[in-house]
Design a protein around this motif. Structure first.
Motif, mmCIF file in Angstrom:
data_model
loop_
_atom_site.group_PDB
_atom_site.id
_atom_site.type_symbol
_atom_site.label_atom_id
_atom_site.label_comp_id
_atom_site.label_asym_id
_atom_site.label_seq_id
_atom_site.Cartn_x
_atom_site.Cartn_y
_atom_site.Cartn_z
ATOM 1 N N LEU A 176 -1.836 27.119 78.582
ATOM 2 C CA LEU A 176 -1.240 27.254 79.903
ATOM 3 C C LEU A 176 -1.463 25.940 80.639
ATOM 4 N N TRP A 236 -1.687 36.388 77.772
ATOM 5 C CA TRP A 236 -2.192 35.032 77.550
ATOM 6 C C TRP A 236 -3.351 34.692 78.476
ATOM 7 N N ARG A 237 -4.310 35.537 78.557
ATOM 8 C CA ARG A 237 -5.475 35.311 79.419
ATOM 9 C C ARG A 237 -6.338 34.189 78.837
ATOM 10 N N PRO A 238 -6.538 33.086 79.567
ATOM 11 C CA PRO A 238 -7.304 31.972 79.002
ATOM 12 C C PRO A 238 -8.785 32.309 78.806
ATOM 13 N N ILE A 293 -0.929 35.829 85.614
ATOM 14 C CA ILE A 293 -1.488 35.444 84.315
ATOM 15 C C ILE A 293 -2.435 36.536 83.814
ATOM 16 N N VAL A 311 -5.609 22.729 84.527
ATOM 17 C CA VAL A 311 -5.222 22.615 85.936
ATOM 18 C C VAL A 311 -5.225 21.135 86.286
ATOM 19 N N ALA A 348 2.690 27.575 86.733
ATOM 20 C CA ALA A 348 2.067 27.461 85.415
ATOM 21 C C ALA A 348 3.109 27.787 84.358
ATOM 22 N N MET A 365 3.403 28.725 80.005
ATOM 23 C CA MET A 365 2.679 29.122 78.808
ATOM 24 C C MET A 365 3.375 28.530 77.608
ATOM 25 N N ILE A 393 -10.936 27.039 81.113
ATOM 26 C CA ILE A 393 -10.091 26.251 82.017
ATOM 27 C C ILE A 393 -10.593 24.812 82.008
ATOM 28 N N LEU A 404 -6.364 26.942 79.614
ATOM 29 C CA LEU A 404 -5.585 26.644 80.818
ATOM 30 C C LEU A 404 -5.996 25.265 81.322
ATOM 31 N N VAL A 448 -8.665 30.515 90.081
ATOM 32 C CA VAL A 448 -8.187 31.088 88.825
ATOM 33 C C VAL A 448 -9.366 31.625 88.011
ATOM 34 N N MET A 502 -1.021 24.278 84.412
ATOM 35 C CA MET A 502 -0.820 24.677 85.807
ATOM 36 C C MET A 502 -0.994 23.487 86.738
#
Length: 149
Positions: free
Chosen positions: A4, A42-44, A37, A100, A128, A130, A47, A98, A62, A6
């Motif tokens: 992901l 697709w839960r990270p 999300i 950022v 974001a 995916m 991060i 993910l 997040v 973002m």
């Protein structure tokens, strides 16, 4: 690998670039996208955040909603080379991950992974995407979903 990417939430303009903070609207937009999300498959698990204040604030929001750790990475600031991030992704084993970060890096990185060039697609603040990559490399990713505030 599932990735992901973002862009940070909306930030104010009243200070130096690296110290800009999220606005209330920016915080709200980030929380909205993080909640979407959280409802996705697709839960990270991790991060990566730019060290700039607005990206760290975005990652913290997040992280709280998704309950996953944050690592600061010095190579994902606005004007960094997406190729350096790609090199780090090749070594990364946590998935979904993910990132950022900021424009133009998020646009350049997404374009490099999907289309194998660095022209860069635009990202709204808090947006974001995916990507699914059977192999991490230029042009190897498929865009699977977009999350907008």
């Amino acid at each position: 690998m599932q990735l992901l990417i973002m862009r940070h939430g909306e930030a104010g303009w009243h200070t130096l670039d690296q110290e800009r903070e999220l606005t209330e609207s920016g915080r709200s937009g980030v929380a909205e996208v993080a909640a979407r999300i959280a409802e996705s498959p697709w839960r990270p698990k991790l991060i990566w955040s730019s060290p700039y204040v607005r990206a760290r604030q975005t990652a913290a929001i997040v992280s709280e909603i998704l309950n996953c750790p944050v690592e600061e990475k010095m190579f994902i600031t606005p004007d960094d080379d997406p190729g350096e991030c790609l090199d780090a992704l090749i070594e990364q084993h946590e998935s979904p991950l993910l990132i950022v970060s900021h424009m133009p890096l998020v646009g350049s990185l997404a374009t490099l992974l999907v289309d194998a060039h660095r022209r860069g697609i635009p990202f709204m603040t808090s947006q974001a995407v995916m990507l699914d990559m059977p192999v991490v490399g230029p042009g190897c990713a498929d865009l699977k979903a977009q999350f907008l505030p």
